[in-house]
Design an enzyme around this catalytic site. Structure first.
Site, PDB file in Angstrom:
ATOM      1  N   LYS A 155      -8.576   5.061  -6.597  1.00 18.05           N
ATOM      2  CA  LYS A 155      -9.021   5.977  -7.520  1.00 18.05           C
ATOM      3  C   LYS A 155     -10.091   6.863  -7.082  1.00 18.05           C
ATOM      4  O   LYS A 155     -10.496   8.032  -7.182  1.00 18.05           O
ATOM      5  CB  LYS A 155      -9.112   5.602  -9.112  1.00 18.05           C
ATOM      6  CG  LYS A 155      -7.835   4.976  -9.620  1.00 18.05           C
ATOM      7  CD  LYS A 155      -8.295   4.311 -10.794  1.00 18.05           C
ATOM      8  CE  LYS A 155      -6.909   3.823 -11.814  1.00 18.05           C
ATOM      9  NZ  LYS A 155      -7.076   3.164 -12.908  1.00 18.05           N
TER      10      LYS A 155
ATOM     11  N   GLY B 293       0.938  -1.110   0.190  1.00 16.76           N
ATOM     12  CA  GLY B 293      -0.001   0.051   0.055  1.00 16.76           C
ATOM     13  C   GLY B 293       0.851   1.360  -0.002  1.00 16.76           C
ATOM     14  O   GLY B 293       2.257   1.222   0.146  1.00 16.76           O
ATOM     15  N   PRO B 294       0.361   2.540  -0.065  1.00 19.48           N
ATOM     16  CA  PRO B 294       0.967   3.565  -0.146  1.00 19.48           C
ATOM     17  C   PRO B 294       1.603   3.887   1.130  1.00 19.48           C
ATOM     18  O   PRO B 294       1.323   3.230   2.215  1.00 19.48           O
ATOM     19  CB  PRO B 294      -0.034   4.684  -0.477  1.00 19.48           C
ATOM     20  CG  PRO B 294      -1.513   3.937  -0.724  1.00 19.48           C
ATOM     21  CD  PRO B 294      -1.165   2.446  -0.298  1.00 19.48           C
ATOM     22  N   PRO B 295       2.519   4.882   1.093  1.00 19.43           N
ATOM     23  CA  PRO B 295       3.301   5.221   2.583  1.00 19.43           C
ATOM     24  C   PRO B 295       2.340   5.873   3.468  1.00 19.43           C
ATOM     25  O   PRO B 295       1.446   6.460   3.109  1.00 19.43           O
ATOM     26  CB  PRO B 295       4.348   6.171   2.224  1.00 19.43           C
ATOM     27  CG  PRO B 295       4.107   6.267   0.549  1.00 19.43           C
ATOM     28  CD  PRO B 295       3.192   5.641   0.227  1.00 19.43           C
ATOM     29  N   GLY B 296       2.610   5.461   4.694  1.00 15.02           N
ATOM     30  CA  GLY B 296       1.952   6.387   5.852  1.00 15.02           C
ATOM     31  C   GLY B 296       0.715   5.635   6.203  1.00 15.02           C
ATOM     32  O   GLY B 296      -0.315   6.368   6.629  1.00 15.02           O
ATOM     33  N   VAL B 297       0.226   4.509   5.810  1.00 15.03           N
ATOM     34  CA  VAL B 297      -0.892   3.851   5.912  1.00 15.03           C
ATOM     35  C   VAL B 297      -0.909   2.746   6.966  1.00 15.03           C
ATOM     36  O   VAL B 297      -2.001   2.069   7.297  1.00 15.03           O
ATOM     37  CB  VAL B 297      -1.703   3.216   4.643  1.00 15.03           C
ATOM     38  CG1 VAL B 297      -2.055   4.190   3.528  1.00 15.03           C
ATOM     39  CG2 VAL B 297      -0.948   1.993   4.072  1.00 15.03           C
ATOM     40  N   GLY B 298       0.021   2.715   7.575  1.00 10.13           N
ATOM     41  CA  GLY B 298       0.159   1.865   8.937  1.00 10.13           C
ATOM     42  C   GLY B 298       0.521   0.514   8.747  1.00 10.13           C
ATOM     43  O   GLY B 298       0.544  -0.155   9.577  1.00 10.13           O
ATOM     44  N   LYS B 299       1.392   0.151   7.537  1.00  6.45           N
ATOM     45  CA  LYS B 299       1.734  -0.936   7.306  1.00  6.45           C
ATOM     46  C   LYS B 299       2.963  -1.502   8.610  1.00  6.45           C
ATOM     47  O   LYS B 299       2.405  -2.592   9.238  1.00  6.45           O
ATOM     48  CB  LYS B 299       2.429  -0.988   5.993  1.00  6.45           C
ATOM     49  CG  LYS B 299       1.471  -0.895   4.928  1.00  6.45           C
ATOM     50  CD  LYS B 299       2.126  -0.770   3.525  1.00  6.45           C
ATOM     51  CE  LYS B 299       3.581  -0.104   3.241  1.00  6.45           C
ATOM     52  NZ  LYS B 299       3.104   1.401   3.167  1.00  6.45           N
ATOM     53  N   THR B 300       3.926  -0.636   8.618  1.00 13.13           N
ATOM     54  CA  THR B 300       4.747  -0.620   9.640  1.00 13.13           C
ATOM     55  C   THR B 300       4.181  -1.070  11.043  1.00 13.13           C
ATOM     56  O   THR B 300       4.746  -1.810  11.881  1.00 13.13           O
ATOM     57  CB  THR B 300       5.728   0.295   9.569  1.00 13.13           C
ATOM     58  OG1 THR B 300       6.110   0.683   8.370  1.00 13.13           O
ATOM     59  CG2 THR B 300       7.080  -0.053  10.296  1.00 13.13           C
TER      60      THR B 300
ATOM     61  N   SER C  29      -5.254   2.647 -18.339  1.00 15.58           N
ATOM     62  CA  SER C  29      -6.487   3.024 -17.773  1.00 15.58           C
ATOM     63  C   SER C  29      -6.936   4.530 -18.224  1.00 15.58           C
ATOM     64  O   SER C  29      -7.956   5.036 -17.809  1.00 15.58           O
ATOM     65  CB  SER C  29      -6.557   3.125 -16.118  1.00 15.58           C
ATOM     66  OG  SER C  29      -5.544   3.867 -15.620  1.00 15.58           O
TER      67      SER C  29
HETATM   68  P1  ADP Z   1       3.962   2.617   6.507  1.00 17.75           P
HETATM   69  O1  ADP Z   1       4.520   1.655   6.854  1.00 17.75           O
HETATM   70  O2  ADP Z   1       2.642   2.315   5.768  1.00 17.75           O
HETATM   71  O3  ADP Z   1       4.602   3.657   5.426  1.00 17.75           O
HETATM   72  P2  ADP Z   1       3.581   3.511   8.994  1.00 17.75           P
HETATM   73  O4  ADP Z   1       3.123   2.196   9.638  1.00 17.75           O
HETATM   74  O5  ADP Z   1       4.688   3.990   9.328  1.00 17.75           O
HETATM   75  O6  ADP Z   1       3.158   3.790   7.764  1.00 17.75           O
HETATM   76  O7  ADP Z   1       2.434   4.724   9.655  1.00 17.75           O
HETATM   77  C1  ADP Z   1       2.617   5.759   9.688  1.00 17.75           C
HETATM   78  C2  ADP Z   1       1.812   6.733  11.050  1.00 17.75           C
HETATM   79  O8  ADP Z   1       0.593   6.526  10.836  1.00 17.75           O
HETATM   80  C3  ADP Z   1       2.237   5.880  12.253  1.00 17.75           C
HETATM   81  O9  ADP Z   1       2.562   6.641  13.214  1.00 17.75           O
HETATM   82  C4  ADP Z   1       0.944   4.964  12.530  1.00 17.75           C
HETATM   83  O10 ADP Z   1       0.582   4.945  13.734  1.00 17.75           O
HETATM   84  C5  ADP Z   1       0.009   6.108  11.782  1.00 17.75           C
HETATM   85  N1  ADP Z   1      -1.316   5.253  11.302  1.00 17.75           N
HETATM   86  C6  ADP Z   1      -1.469   4.833   9.966  1.00 17.75           C
HETATM   87  N2  ADP Z   1      -2.566   4.255   9.890  1.00 17.75           N
HETATM   88  C7  ADP Z   1      -2.980   4.266  10.982  1.00 17.75           C
HETATM   89  C8  ADP Z   1      -4.402   3.563  11.694  1.00 17.75           C
HETATM   90  N3  ADP Z   1      -5.581   3.131  10.708  1.00 17.75           N
HETATM   91  N4  ADP Z   1      -4.665   3.760  12.824  1.00 17.75           N
HETATM   92  C9  ADP Z   1      -3.803   4.691  13.831  1.00 17.75           C
HETATM   93  N5  ADP Z   1      -2.758   5.090  13.220  1.00 17.75           N
HETATM   94  C10 ADP Z   1      -2.428   5.138  11.839  1.00 17.75           C
END
Ligand code: ADP
Length: 775
Positions: free
Chosen positions: A709, A298-305, A666
């Site tokens: 999209k 998924g895109p960055p910052g969606v909470g994967k890590t 697309s």
């Molecule tokens: P990724 O690994 O996808 O690039 P991160 O896991 O580093 O993104 O997430 C970035 C920040 O966003 C983290 O501080 C995380 O806690 C927060 N975050 C992202 N998605 C959620 C969510 N669904 N609920 C709570 N916090 C989230």
């Protein structure tokens, strides 16, 4: 007038470029010139032999006489030779010669070996009496010994000292020289090695590893500490001892608790959480899970890590993140062989050493950004790590013995699956983590991000208040992303600004206090004077201290974050024909894209700009061909009124932003709509976005990334989205509130797309066409 008689053994050299010869001679005896017979062409003289005359008869006598002197000489000679590197054959031979040769021959031989000037050497040759020779050579020997000692002292601190030290050590042991501080160090080291051996024997490493370690420690004991290999071997052994061969944490897994924890840590992402729980449930039922490796895409910052971290927390396991972005050397994964200086284990083994247990959760971050180079393919090395059939005997090049990785729980993350090598992709189960909707982002901000930021900045909810409208403003006007990372940063910026105000407020509250504690009026005046030069806003603040909590409204937002970065300019942009809004998928989430077209006089050429890939260029050609073949049906004409749209006309299509490479099929429907608008002179509706692949017959084929999209269209404030009919099923994944805000048009052919894209439809004129064809 004393000389040495010698026998020429060998003559080496050449006459060219100039005569240059080396003469190897064996000395026979000393002689004295009695009478010079002739000088030319070479001198001839009558001589008398001076030494080696009655050596056999005289030996005992001379030895008795010179006993002390020769003994002393012998000792020095032995000392000197033993200071040299004994492993060199010539030195060893010399040492033997010292014992075997008659003592009286020694001064001559040693003088030829030690470093002296030619003058001194000649003096020794000139000395006929043995006693004299001994006396002359001893100082030379002593000088050489002292020189060597000095040299060794200066070299000793260096780790990679030469082997001369090797020779000194046994010497010292024989002579029982009292130990110095250096010796203490060595003793300590020796103790360390013994300790290390003890540790190795008591550690729980595998049999194979134990065997290797014991062999290495044997070598280490024999090795002089100054050898570079000593440190290398020691580091290796220390790592082997430290590795968690058999140490693990106990899993405490309770699905209900895990569900609560995941829900508490993360808002939304239901699909991902469901799959993770399934995975954990199977793990609970079956202890030894040889399941697939989960890969969050998924895109960055969606909470994967952060989900990865939560999984470790629910399992009660250690967590370790291995960033693979940009890694292009397979030894990063598998380590360097120990033959290199500076070799080290790979990241997997290093990670295990760091966490200290053999069952951690390893998060392989950014597997899609693995590189490839001359140093091998790290993705191939990862295959072995991730394959449950193989990874119980993973062999790091540095360790050179197998380590069992089967207890490690691997989770991978990636932005896109496109760049993950297929073999690696095959070993993983992909779980898509799409971007968030605005509503989800608001919830995430208020449940997780804001409390976290407040805590980080030492603020309390009593000091700052961020209403939901403000959060929405930040989301729509200051960020444009699928995840929440830059939202998090903006909230951080707000907290910083508020922290300054709060701290200032406290400062002002405390300042008069301090003045009162000081002595009387003068001090107070001083303080107020001090405050005067401050900026106007500050003095204004003084008059009106900020009320707690500080409310962040739109004006405050503008003050802190500057003017909004993104404005809704959709309606403005569509004020002329030849522009349509497409929907694109990028690894950073969905995006809306304005496709622009213009026409000019020319020879029927199509120009495409905006860094397009081949597939996209083909889409553009398809779109033009379809429009040309259907021009009459839709009454589309070029500037001169001809139905052949490219007659005397050039077309330019542009896809912003020009710096980003784009590819994929697309955009087909968008290009058709854009061109239809250009040739019909009609405006495309400003609130419509579209996506879909086209064919020459005018069919609309399904495409990927619908959810991202649609979310992008929603973010941009659009109202209607045209998608291929066969993508209808993908809409189920989209949150209900988003679906309610948007109208979806399912299109299976281009007629339907055009009808939906223009206000009042894009009428087909069948009758006109038929008439025309009859004519
Ligand atoms: P990724 O690994 O996808 O690039 P991160 O896991 O580093 O993104 O997430 C970035 C920040 O966003 C983290 O501080 C995380 O806690 C927060 N975050 C992202 N998605 C959620 C969510 N669904 N609920 C709570 N916090 C989230």
């Amino acid at each position: 007038r004393i000389g040495t008689a010698a026998l020429a053994v060998q003559v080496v050299g050449s006459n060219w470029p100039k005569p240059h010869y080396t003469l190897l001679v064996t000395g026979l005896c000393r002689f004295q010139i009695l009478q010079l017979l002739k000088e030319k062409p070479y001198p001839v003289a009558e001589v008398e032999q001076l030494d080696r005359l009655e050596q056999f008869t005289n030996q005992h006598k001379s030895e008795e006489e010179l006993g002390e002197l020769s003994e002393q000489f012998y000792k020095y000679a032995v000392q000197l030779v033993e200071m040299l590197d004994m492993s060199v054959p010539a030195v060893a031979k010399l040492r033997r010669l010292l014992d075997n040769l008659p003592r009286e021959a020694l001064p001559d031989i040693l003088t030829s070996i030690i470093r002296t000037s030619n003058q001194e050497k000649l003096q020794v040759l000139d000395a006929v009496r043995l006693e004299e020779r001994f006396k002359m050579t001893i100082p030379l020997l002593v000088r050489q010994i002292e020189g060597l000692k000095l040299l060794q002292k200066t070299r000793k601190p260096k780790q990679d000292d030469d082997k001369r030290v090797v020779a000194i050590r046994p010497n010292r042991r024989i002579n029982h020289i009292p130990s110095t501080t250096e010796d203490d160090d060595e003793e300590e080291d020796h103790d360390d090695v013994v300790m290390l051996e003890k540790k190795i024997r008591t550690s729980s490493m595998s049999e194979q590893a134990l065997k290797v370690c014991l062999k290495e420690i044997k070598r280490l004991k024999k090795m002089p500490q100054s050898m570079p290999e000593y440190a290398l071997t020691r580091n290796y052994l220390e790592l082997m001892v430290e590795l968690p061969w058999n140490k693990s944490t106990k899993d405490r897994l309770e699905i209900r608790a895990a569900r609560i924890l995941l829900d508490n840590d993360h808002y939304a992402m239901e699909k991902l959480k469901k799959r993770v729980l399934e995975y954990l449930a199977v793990r609970q039922l079956k202890n030894n899970l040889k399941g697939p490796i989960l890969c969050f895409v998924g895109p960055p910052g969606v909470g994967k890590t952060s989900v990865g971290r939560s999984i470790a927390k629910t399992l009660g396991r250690e967590f370790h993140r291995i960033a693979l972005g940009g890694v292009c050397d397979q030894s990063d994964i598998r380590g360097h062989r120990r033959t290199y200086v500076g070799s080290m284990p790979g990241r997997i083994i290093n990670g295990l050493k760091t966490v200290g247990v053999n069952n951690p959760v390893f998060l392989l971050d950014e597997v899609d950004k693995l590189g490839k180079s001359l140093q091998g393919d790290p993705a191939a090395a990862l295959l072995e790590v991730l394959d449950p059939e193989q990874n119980h005997s993973f062999t790091d090049h540095y360790l050179n013995v197998a380590f069992d990785l089967s207890q490690v729980l691997f989770i991978a993350t990636a932005n896109t699956t496109a760049t993950i090598p297929p073999a690696l992709l095959d070993r993983m189960e992909i779980i898509q983590v799409p971007g968030y909707t605005q509503e989800e982002k608001i919830e995430i901000a208020h449940r997780h991000l804001i409390p976290k930021q407040l805590e980080q900045h030492g603020l309390t909810p009593q000091q700052i208040q961020i209403p939901q409208v403000t959060t929405l403003d930040i989301i729509t006007r200051y960020t444009r992303e699928a995840g929440v990372r830059s939202l998090d940063r903006k909230l951080g910026a707000i907290c910083r600004a508020v922290a300054v105000k709060v701290a200032e407020g406290q400062h002002k509250e405390t300042k008069p206090d301090r003045a009162e504690v000081g002595e009387g009026e003068d001090c107070k005046e001083h303080v107020t004077e001090d405050a005067k030069p401050e900026s106007i806003s500050d003095t204004a603040d003084l008059a009106l201290p900020p009320e707690m909590p500080i409310l962040i409204d739109f004006h405050a937002l503008k003050d802190i974050l500057g003017p909004p970065m993104y404005e809704m300019e959709v309606s403005e942009r569509l004020s002329q024909p030849g522009v349509a809004i497409g929907l694109a998928w990028t690894p950073l989430g969905g995006e809306i894209m304005f496709v622009e077209a213009s026409r000019m006089d020319g020879e029927g050429q199509l120009t495409l700009t905006g860094q397009l890939g081949d597939v996209m260029k083909e889409s553009a050609h398809l779109a033009i061909s379809w429009l040309r073949s259907n021009a009459k049906r839709y009454q589309l004409t070029n500037a001169s009124g001809s139905f052949d749209l490219l007659d005397n006309t050039d077309i330019h299509l542009h896809f912003p932003a020009g710096a980003v490479t784009k590819d994929g099929p697309s955009a087909g429907v968008t290009i058709v709509t854009c061109l239809a608008s250009l040739f019909s002179g009609r405006l495309v509706c400003s609130d419509v976005a579209m996506t879909g692949e086209i064919t020459l017959r005018g069919l609309v084929l399904p495409v990927g990334g619908i959810k991202d999209k649609v979310l992008a269209a929603h973010r941009a404030g659009l109202k209607r989205v045209i998608i291929p009919r066969r993508n209808e099923k993908d809409l189920e994944e989209i949150a209900v509130n988003v679906r309610q805000d948007l109208t979806f048009v399912m299109a299976s052919c281009l007629d339907e797309v055009l009808n939906a894209a223009f206000d009042g439809g894009f009428a087909v004129k069948p009758r006109v066409e038929r008439l025309n064809s009859k004519l």
